[in-house]
Design an enzyme around this catalytic site. Structure first.
Site, PDB file in Angstrom:
ATOM      1  N   ILE A  33      -2.068 -22.088  12.943  1.00 54.07           N
ATOM      2  CA  ILE A  33      -2.510 -22.107  11.647  1.00 54.07           C
ATOM      3  C   ILE A  33      -1.156 -20.246  10.841  1.00 54.07           C
ATOM      4  O   ILE A  33      -0.529 -20.883  10.173  1.00 54.07           O
ATOM      5  CB  ILE A  33      -3.444 -21.912  10.574  1.00 54.07           C
ATOM      6  CG1 ILE A  33      -4.245 -23.082  11.137  1.00 54.07           C
ATOM      7  CG2 ILE A  33      -3.621 -21.317   9.410  1.00 54.07           C
ATOM      8  CD1 ILE A  33      -5.804 -22.792  11.002  1.00 54.07           C
ATOM      9  N   ASP A  52       1.087 -10.496  15.183  1.00 52.57           N
ATOM     10  CA  ASP A  52       0.070 -10.741  16.337  1.00 52.57           C
ATOM     11  C   ASP A  52      -0.101  -9.627  17.146  1.00 52.57           C
ATOM     12  O   ASP A  52       0.997  -8.475  17.689  1.00 52.57           O
ATOM     13  CB  ASP A  52       0.599 -12.099  17.099  1.00 52.57           C
ATOM     14  CG  ASP A  52      -0.545 -12.788  17.641  1.00 52.57           C
ATOM     15  OD1 ASP A  52      -1.004 -13.589  16.409  1.00 52.57           O
ATOM     16  OD2 ASP A  52      -0.486 -12.638  18.603  1.00 52.57           O
ATOM     17  N   SER A 163     -14.217 -20.646   8.448  1.00 58.68           N
ATOM     18  CA  SER A 163     -14.795 -21.854   9.105  1.00 58.68           C
ATOM     19  C   SER A 163     -15.379 -23.130   8.370  1.00 58.68           C
ATOM     20  O   SER A 163     -16.644 -22.427   8.139  1.00 58.68           O
ATOM     21  CB  SER A 163     -14.767 -21.426  10.546  1.00 58.68           C
ATOM     22  OG  SER A 163     -14.981 -22.930  11.368  1.00 58.68           O
ATOM     23  N   TYR A 176     -19.717 -15.842  16.350  1.00 55.24           N
ATOM     24  CA  TYR A 176     -18.410 -16.818  14.585  1.00 55.24           C
ATOM     25  C   TYR A 176     -18.876 -16.994  13.732  1.00 55.24           C
ATOM     26  O   TYR A 176     -18.040 -16.482  12.592  1.00 55.24           O
ATOM     27  CB  TYR A 176     -17.580 -17.883  15.834  1.00 55.24           C
ATOM     28  CG  TYR A 176     -16.386 -18.733  15.051  1.00 55.24           C
ATOM     29  CD1 TYR A 176     -15.640 -17.876  15.708  1.00 55.24           C
ATOM     30  CD2 TYR A 176     -16.423 -19.551  14.406  1.00 55.24           C
ATOM     31  CE1 TYR A 176     -14.106 -18.384  14.578  1.00 55.24           C
ATOM     32  CE2 TYR A 176     -15.368 -20.027  13.857  1.00 55.24           C
ATOM     33  CZ  TYR A 176     -14.393 -19.897  13.711  1.00 55.24           C
ATOM     34  OH  TYR A 176     -12.858 -20.440  13.433  1.00 55.24           O
ATOM     35  N   LYS A 180     -17.421 -14.983  10.173  1.00 51.14           N
ATOM     36  CA  LYS A 180     -17.136 -15.865   9.116  1.00 51.14           C
ATOM     37  C   LYS A 180     -17.542 -16.195   7.654  1.00 51.14           C
ATOM     38  O   LYS A 180     -17.313 -15.753   6.443  1.00 51.14           O
ATOM     39  CB  LYS A 180     -17.271 -17.205   9.921  1.00 51.14           C
ATOM     40  CG  LYS A 180     -15.902 -17.815  11.028  1.00 51.14           C
ATOM     41  CD  LYS A 180     -14.274 -16.930  10.156  1.00 51.14           C
ATOM     42  CE  LYS A 180     -13.246 -17.416  11.293  1.00 51.14           C
ATOM     43  NZ  LYS A 180     -11.783 -16.572  10.865  1.00 51.14           N
ATOM     44  N   ILE A 209      -8.314 -28.247  13.087  1.00 54.09           N
ATOM     45  CA  ILE A 209      -6.876 -28.067  12.745  1.00 54.09           C
ATOM     46  C   ILE A 209      -6.149 -28.218  15.154  1.00 54.09           C
ATOM     47  O   ILE A 209      -7.177 -27.770  15.569  1.00 54.09           O
ATOM     48  CB  ILE A 209      -6.676 -26.801  12.452  1.00 54.09           C
ATOM     49  CG1 ILE A 209      -7.388 -26.950  10.893  1.00 54.09           C
ATOM     50  CG2 ILE A 209      -4.856 -27.364  12.343  1.00 54.09           C
ATOM     51  CD1 ILE A 209      -7.019 -27.670  10.399  1.00 54.09           C
ATOM     52  N   LEU A 210      -5.632 -29.607  14.300  1.00 53.57           N
ATOM     53  CA  LEU A 210      -5.227 -29.719  16.322  1.00 53.57           C
ATOM     54  C   LEU A 210      -3.859 -28.786  16.116  1.00 53.57           C
ATOM     55  O   LEU A 210      -2.699 -28.951  16.446  1.00 53.57           O
ATOM     56  CB  LEU A 210      -4.097 -30.950  16.290  1.00 53.57           C
ATOM     57  CG  LEU A 210      -5.285 -32.043  15.733  1.00 53.57           C
ATOM     58  CD1 LEU A 210      -4.434 -33.691  15.455  1.00 53.57           C
ATOM     59  CD2 LEU A 210      -6.022 -32.101  17.200  1.00 53.57           C
ATOM     60  N   THR A 211      -4.858 -27.379  16.385  1.00 52.59           N
ATOM     61  CA  THR A 211      -4.016 -26.202  16.943  1.00 52.59           C
ATOM     62  C   THR A 211      -3.390 -26.686  18.155  1.00 52.59           C
ATOM     63  O   THR A 211      -3.217 -27.373  18.844  1.00 52.59           O
ATOM     64  CB  THR A 211      -4.349 -25.191  17.076  1.00 52.59           C
ATOM     65  OG1 THR A 211      -5.628 -24.922  17.476  1.00 52.59           O
ATOM     66  CG2 THR A 211      -4.728 -24.549  14.998  1.00 52.59           C
TER      67      THR A 211
END
Length: 270
Positions: A33, A52, A163, A176, A180, A209-211
């Site tokens: 993303i 990053d 998320s 997680y 979030k 999401i297709l990362t």
């Protein structure tokens, strides 16, 4: 010496008020993303710092941007280290003269971390603490040091990443989900603090999401099962989130502040 803005790059942009503005993407790895968002913001004419933990990965994103005529620079940073994040923000301001958009998207989705994130009765405390450090406290560091700059400018837009797992209430990944979930309060607090000064803060809640990582770690059968829970004809792509960040950074979203926005294709479990 500051790089010159290529006026041809972004000539087909669709969002208003982004040309020449400065964006920082905290978590800009290729295929994910953050990387897609850095590219989209550059297409819209923004000056982008792609940051990053893995600077070489961020450089890959920057190389794609500059090859297409955009303006961007890569920077390594550790989101769990406040001085590192503050240094990143200072670098951004020194390099491009301001900071108008901050996108917090960094997360540790590695097998050694999220792969061990179990339920509340058994989650290892090191996993719990590290997840909070990255996804909640790390975001706070960015807000703490970006907000005063934006308030002084009299304008700015911050977008945090949540998320849809928060709304689902999974039986695993408790750290997680907790980290979030905490972003809801942190985002609304920041929106209130900065709102009267022209600084907006919003929260994106992606679905599946297709990362690049998702494509590597899931089977086609699993993706078909997930697709059956979505009202849209396909699963999400990183570019879908990138488009929403560009919108929230733009003048077109000037009256959107303190909101949690689902970008999940209409997943029917939310």
């Amino acid at each position: 010496m500051l790089p010159e803005l290529n006026v041809e790059w972004g000539r087909d942009r669709t969002m208003r008020g982004l040309t020449g503005k400065v964006a920082l993407v905290a978590g800009a790895a290729p295929g994910n993303i953050g990387g897609a968002t850095a590219i989209r913001l550059a297409e819209e004419g923004m000056l982008v710092v792609a940051a990053d933990l893995n600077q070489a990965a961020a450089q890959t994103v920057v190389d794609e941007i500059t090859a297409a005529g955009g303006t961007a620079v890569a920077r390594g940073f550790d989101i769990t280290d406040e001085q590192s994040y503050q240094g990143l923000i200072n670098f951004t301001v020194e390099r491009f003269g301001g900071l108008h958009g901050l996108f917090n998207v960094a997360a540790d989705l590695s097998p050694r971390n999220i792969g061990r994130d179990s339920d509340v009765t058994s989650v290892p405390l090191d996993v719990w603490q590290h997840t909070i450090d990255v996804t909640l406290t790390g975001y706070l560091y960015g807000l703490r040091h970006a907000l005063p700059i934006m308030i002084k400018q009299g304008e700015g837009s911050i977008v945090n990443t949540m998320s849809s797992a928060v709304w689902l209430g999974e039986t695993e990944r408790v750290a997680y989900q907790a980290a979030k979930s905490g972003l809801i309060g942190l985002t609304r607090h920041t929106a209130t603090l900065g709102g009267k000064h022209g600084v907006r803060t919003n929260l994106l809640s992606p679905g599946v999401i297709l990362t690049g990582a998702a494509l590597e770690t899931t089977t086609a059968e699993f993706r078909e099962q997930i697709l059956a829970t979505v009202r849209s004809p396909r699963l999400g792509r990183p570019e879908d989130l990138a488009a929403m960040v560009a919108f929230l950074f733009s003048d077109d979203a000037a009256y959107i502040n303190g909101q949690s926005l689902l970008v999940d294709g209409g997943a029917n479990f939310t």
